[in-house]
Design an enzyme around this catalytic site. Structure first.
Site, PDB file in Angstrom:
ATOM      1  N   GLY A  46      -2.171  -7.866   6.668  1.00 42.05           N
ATOM      2  CA  GLY A  46      -1.758  -6.474   6.564  1.00 42.05           C
ATOM      3  C   GLY A  46      -1.173  -6.219   5.190  1.00 42.05           C
ATOM      4  O   GLY A  46      -0.747  -7.152   4.498  1.00 42.05           O
ATOM      5  N   GLN A  51       4.068  -2.001  -0.801  1.00 37.83           N
ATOM      6  CA  GLN A  51       3.936  -3.354  -1.339  1.00 37.83           C
ATOM      7  C   GLN A  51       3.133  -3.388  -2.635  1.00 37.83           C
ATOM      8  O   GLN A  51       3.209  -4.361  -3.378  1.00 37.83           O
ATOM      9  CB  GLN A  51       3.290  -4.283  -0.314  1.00 37.83           C
ATOM     10  CG  GLN A  51       4.191  -4.585   0.865  1.00 37.83           C
ATOM     11  CD  GLN A  51       3.523  -5.528   1.818  1.00 37.83           C
ATOM     12  OE1 GLN A  51       2.755  -5.116   2.685  1.00 37.83           O
ATOM     13  NE2 GLN A  51       3.805  -6.811   1.653  1.00 37.83           N
ATOM     14  N   CYS A  99       5.310 -12.870   4.716  1.00 36.68           N
ATOM     15  CA  CYS A  99       5.095 -11.569   4.086  1.00 36.68           C
ATOM     16  C   CYS A  99       4.619 -11.780   2.656  1.00 36.68           C
ATOM     17  O   CYS A  99       5.140 -12.644   1.940  1.00 36.68           O
ATOM     18  CB  CYS A  99       6.406 -10.777   4.098  1.00 36.68           C
ATOM     19  SG  CYS A  99       6.263  -9.127   3.399  1.00 36.68           S
ATOM     20  N   LEU A 100       3.676 -10.969   2.237  1.00 37.71           N
ATOM     21  CA  LEU A 100       3.192 -11.057   0.858  1.00 37.71           C
ATOM     22  C   LEU A 100       4.265 -10.655  -0.144  1.00 37.71           C
ATOM     23  O   LEU A 100       4.165 -10.993  -1.315  1.00 37.71           O
ATOM     24  CB  LEU A 100       1.941 -10.186   0.687  1.00 37.71           C
ATOM     25  CG  LEU A 100       0.742 -10.595   1.542  1.00 37.71           C
ATOM     26  CD1 LEU A 100      -0.398  -9.602   1.358  1.00 37.71           C
ATOM     27  CD2 LEU A 100       0.289 -12.008   1.222  1.00 37.71           C
ATOM     28  N   HIS A 141       5.291  -5.179  11.692  1.00 31.12           N
ATOM     29  CA  HIS A 141       5.628  -5.673  10.357  1.00 31.12           C
ATOM     30  C   HIS A 141       5.256  -4.644   9.287  1.00 31.12           C
ATOM     31  O   HIS A 141       6.077  -4.303   8.425  1.00 31.12           O
ATOM     32  CB  HIS A 141       4.897  -7.000  10.108  1.00 31.12           C
ATOM     33  CG  HIS A 141       5.170  -7.611   8.787  1.00 31.12           C
ATOM     34  ND1 HIS A 141       5.926  -8.746   8.639  1.00 31.12           N
ATOM     35  CD2 HIS A 141       4.786  -7.267   7.533  1.00 31.12           C
ATOM     36  CE1 HIS A 141       6.005  -9.062   7.359  1.00 31.12           C
ATOM     37  NE2 HIS A 141       5.308  -8.179   6.668  1.00 31.12           N
ATOM     38  N   GLU A 142       4.035  -4.134   9.352  1.00 32.45           N
ATOM     39  CA  GLU A 142       3.584  -3.175   8.340  1.00 32.45           C
ATOM     40  C   GLU A 142       4.319  -1.842   8.477  1.00 32.45           C
ATOM     41  O   GLU A 142       4.669  -1.218   7.477  1.00 32.45           O
ATOM     42  CB  GLU A 142       2.065  -2.985   8.403  1.00 32.45           C
ATOM     43  CG  GLU A 142       1.265  -4.250   8.145  1.00 32.45           C
ATOM     44  CD  GLU A 142       1.663  -5.007   6.887  1.00 32.45           C
ATOM     45  OE1 GLU A 142       2.067  -4.382   5.879  1.00 32.45           O
ATOM     46  OE2 GLU A 142       1.584  -6.252   6.913  1.00 32.45           O
ATOM     47  N   HIS A 145       7.597  -1.834   6.698  1.00 32.36           N
ATOM     48  CA  HIS A 145       7.492  -1.609   5.247  1.00 32.36           C
ATOM     49  C   HIS A 145       7.582  -0.119   4.907  1.00 32.36           C
ATOM     50  O   HIS A 145       8.139   0.254   3.877  1.00 32.36           O
ATOM     51  CB  HIS A 145       6.180  -2.165   4.689  1.00 32.36           C
ATOM     52  CG  HIS A 145       6.209  -3.630   4.410  1.00 32.36           C
ATOM     53  ND1 HIS A 145       7.041  -4.200   3.479  1.00 32.36           N
ATOM     54  CD2 HIS A 145       5.484  -4.646   4.947  1.00 32.36           C
ATOM     55  CE1 HIS A 145       6.838  -5.497   3.445  1.00 32.36           C
ATOM     56  NE2 HIS A 145       5.901  -5.803   4.333  1.00 32.36           N
TER      57      HIS A 145
END
Length: 188
Positions: A46, A51, A99-100, A141-142, A145
């Site tokens: 995702g 991000q 997480c990225l 999670h997304e 953000h």
């Protein structure tokens, strides 16, 4: 299309609520195409617009289940409903995530088992997604953000201290920190 730099935990865009998308324009479609390319290059399951430095309520997702069935898409201006969390501590073997924007690390985190997400696709058509398990984890999670929340913000105190040590060691707590998948080495 282009692989975009992914913002790391210290970048202010990651800690501010994202703005609604007022119109789906060619610029928005181009951003989403770049987000897919960046997510795939990372690789990730995702990627939220903040991000990659765009403070907009958009995220992409990509997941393949144990049977190899693909699940991929984009949600514009999502709304999230979830079942209450079950009490208890997360199982580190079953409930850890990464997480990225805090790359290469994973921590146990309890999430709701099932969610419903509504929003729009890139044609402006309404969509509704009802999922459970890892797909529900990805959606939560997304969505976080988009509200300026990183998963590390939800960790318990002992894991939070570990996060802070890692961030200081790698210089990730400063504004503007970013990495580009396929270009930057994060092992430094």
């Amino acid at each position: 299309m282009a692989v975009l730099p992914i913002r790391i935990m210290g970048d202010p865009v990651l800690h501010a609520p994202a703005s609604r998308v007022e119109a789906i324009t060619d610029e928005v479609r181009s951003l989403v195409a770049d987000m897919f390319e960046t997510m795939d290059a990372a690789p990730g399951v995702g990627l939220a617009a903040p991000q990659v430095g765009a403070g907009l309520r958009i995220y992409t997702y990509n997941y393949e289940d144990d049977d190899g069935n693909p699940w991929r898409g984009v949600i514009v201006n999502p709304e999230l409903w979830m079942k209450p969390l079950e009490p208890g501590h997360p199982d580190p073997d079953e409930e850890s995530e990464g997480c990225l924007s805090f790359p290469g690390e994973r921590f146990a985190l309890r999430r709701s088992e099932s969610v419903i997400v509504t929003g729009a696709d890139l044609e402006g058509e309404s969509i509704r997604i009802e999922v459970d398990g890892w797909r529900a984890r990805i959606m939560q999670h997304e969505f976080d953000h988009l509200d300026g929340i990183l998963y590390i913000d939800r960790l318990d105190d002992s894991d939070w201290k570990t996060v802070q040590k890692i961030a200081r060691k790698r210089g990730w707590a400063k504004p503007g920190a970013a990495w580009t998948p396929g270009i930057d080495d994060l092992d430094a």
